[in-house]
Design an enzyme around this catalytic site. Structure first.
Site, short mmCIF file in Angstrom:
data_model
loop_
_atom_site.label_atom_id
_atom_site.label_comp_id
_atom_site.label_asym_id
_atom_site.label_seq_id
_atom_site.Cartn_x
_atom_site.Cartn_y
_atom_site.Cartn_z
N THR A 211 0.86 -1.04 0.01
CA THR A 211 -0.02 0.01 0.10
C THR A 211 0.80 1.24 0.02
O THR A 211 2.07 1.08 0.22
CB THR A 211 -0.81 0.13 1.29
N GLY A 241 -9.67 -4.52 0.49
CA GLY A 241 -9.04 -4.24 1.86
C GLY A 241 -9.23 -3.43 2.88
O GLY A 241 -10.30 -2.93 2.68
N ASP A 242 -8.14 -3.23 3.39
CA ASP A 242 -8.37 -2.21 4.61
C ASP A 242 -8.23 -0.60 3.96
O ASP A 242 -8.68 0.33 4.59
CB ASP A 242 -7.65 -2.29 5.68
N GLY A 263 -0.56 -3.51 5.12
CA GLY A 263 -0.22 -4.91 5.56
C GLY A 263 -1.34 -5.78 4.92
O GLY A 263 -2.18 -5.45 3.99
N GLY A 265 -4.66 -6.67 4.81
CA GLY A 265 -5.79 -5.88 5.12
C GLY A 265 -6.99 -6.47 5.92
O GLY A 265 -7.78 -5.83 6.65
#
Length: 346
Positions: A211, A241-242, A263, A265
């Protein structure tokens, strides 16, 4: 009054004002931190030229964002500027360096948040937008929504005057090779398990992370955070994802701190990482170092949640905790020279 005396008094007065202005500038904190992803990043796998290329791009991004702040610009502009530099680089898993989905295309996610009022914007699963962070900001500022996805997000982009691009502009040879390796590993896992979930869990961590992001504090005391990503190598079924999830991959609030995460997610979503860190600062009175270390190393690491975060508070303090062998990162403030790091021992 003699002319020489008058000139002397004026000069002394101007010197006093100049000294006062310098003092005020020194005492008014402003700062920025960026990341380009965390994971199994080992020095032995880099040539000297490759390592320098990454450091140069991180430096370019953090300096571009810092310049905005130094000139009195807003933290939102600094965050957007820094992330756009990283999105344009093939080195990082965002924009032009995005990983491939299982079917060989690219799906991009991004989010941004304003610490002044907790306004936020996010986009997910977009395929034809050159700068996802720019579109996320438009969602925040020009729509009544927080998150837009897929085709709808791209329709909104066209309404805002953003031209769509071909998905293949995000193609890179090294990401395609990573896709082929990931699919080979997934196929091999099918021999022992027909369960897609089990097969995907067997993939090495580097296929699941990557990311870019930025957090900033401007001279007006306002925080902002943003995150952009190409997601997970060989992801399927429209996985998100996050990075675009407010509170998980991105969070900013002037009452506490600003966080951008990188990371695996799924863990960052389940444990609400970004907002959890800020909540520990706000409600427990912890420093960003304490809060970040607790969440990254004491909450996530024991359960297999790999990755890291960048954090800034309203005093200009910066923290960059991660639990992997490396995290591409850089920071700069009005009291701290440019710092660039890649590996865990620097």
């Amino acid at each position: 009054m003699k002319k020489s005396l008058l000139l002397g008094l004026i000069a002394t007065s101007l010197m006093g004002l100049s000294t006062q202005a310098l003092s005020e500038n020194t005492n008014t904190p402003f700062a920025i931190a960026i990341h380009g992803g965390a994971g199994t990043i080992e020095k032995s796998k880099f040539t000297a030229d490759q390592e320098q290329a990454y450091r140069n791009k991180l430096t370019e991004a953090v300096e571009a964002g810092y310049k905005v702040l130094e000139q009195g610009g807003e933290s939102l502009d600094a965050v957007t500027t820094a992330i756009e530099v990283l999105e344009q680089s093939p080195y990082f898993n965002a924009g032009r360096g995005a990983v491939y989905t299982y079917d060989g295309s690219h799906e991009l996610d991004a989010s941004i948040m304003d610490g002044r009022n907790r306004q936020a914007g996010a986009v997910s699963g977009i395929k034809h937008i050159e700068s996802p962070i720019k579109l996320a900001r438009l969602v925040m500022e020009k729509s009544v929504h927080v998150m837009l996805s897929g085709q709808g997000a791209e329709e909104f982009a066209k309404e805002q005057g953003i031209s769509l691009v071909e998905n293949n502009i995000f193609d890179t040879e090294h990401r395609y090779e990573a896709l082929l390796k990931a699919k080979k590993k997934l196929e091999a896992s099918k021999n022992t398990s027909k369960d897609y979930q089990a097969a995907h869990k067997a993939l090495p961590v580097n296929y699941k992370v990557g990311t870019v992001g930025a957090v900033a504090l401007d001279k007006q005391g306002n925080l902002a955070a943003g995150t952009s990503t190409g997601g997970m190598t060989a992801k399927r079924f429209g996985r998100i994802g996050d990075a675009p999830v407010i509170g998980a991959g991105t969070f900013a609030e002037n009452a506490s701190c600003a966080v951008s995460a990188t990371g695996h997610g799924e863990y960052f979503i389940r444990y609400n990482v970004a907002s959890d860190i800020c909540a520990r600062v706000k409600y427990q009175g912890k420093t960003i170092d304490q809060a970040g270390n607790e969440v990254i190393n004491e909450v996530l690491k024991p359960i297999g949640g790999t990755g890291g975060v960048i954090i800034i508070d309203t005093k200009g303090n910066i923290s960059l905790p991660f639990n992997t062998s490396g995290m591409y990162r850089a920071s700069k403030s009005n009291t701290q020279a440019t710092y660039v790091g890649i590996f865990s021992d620097e």
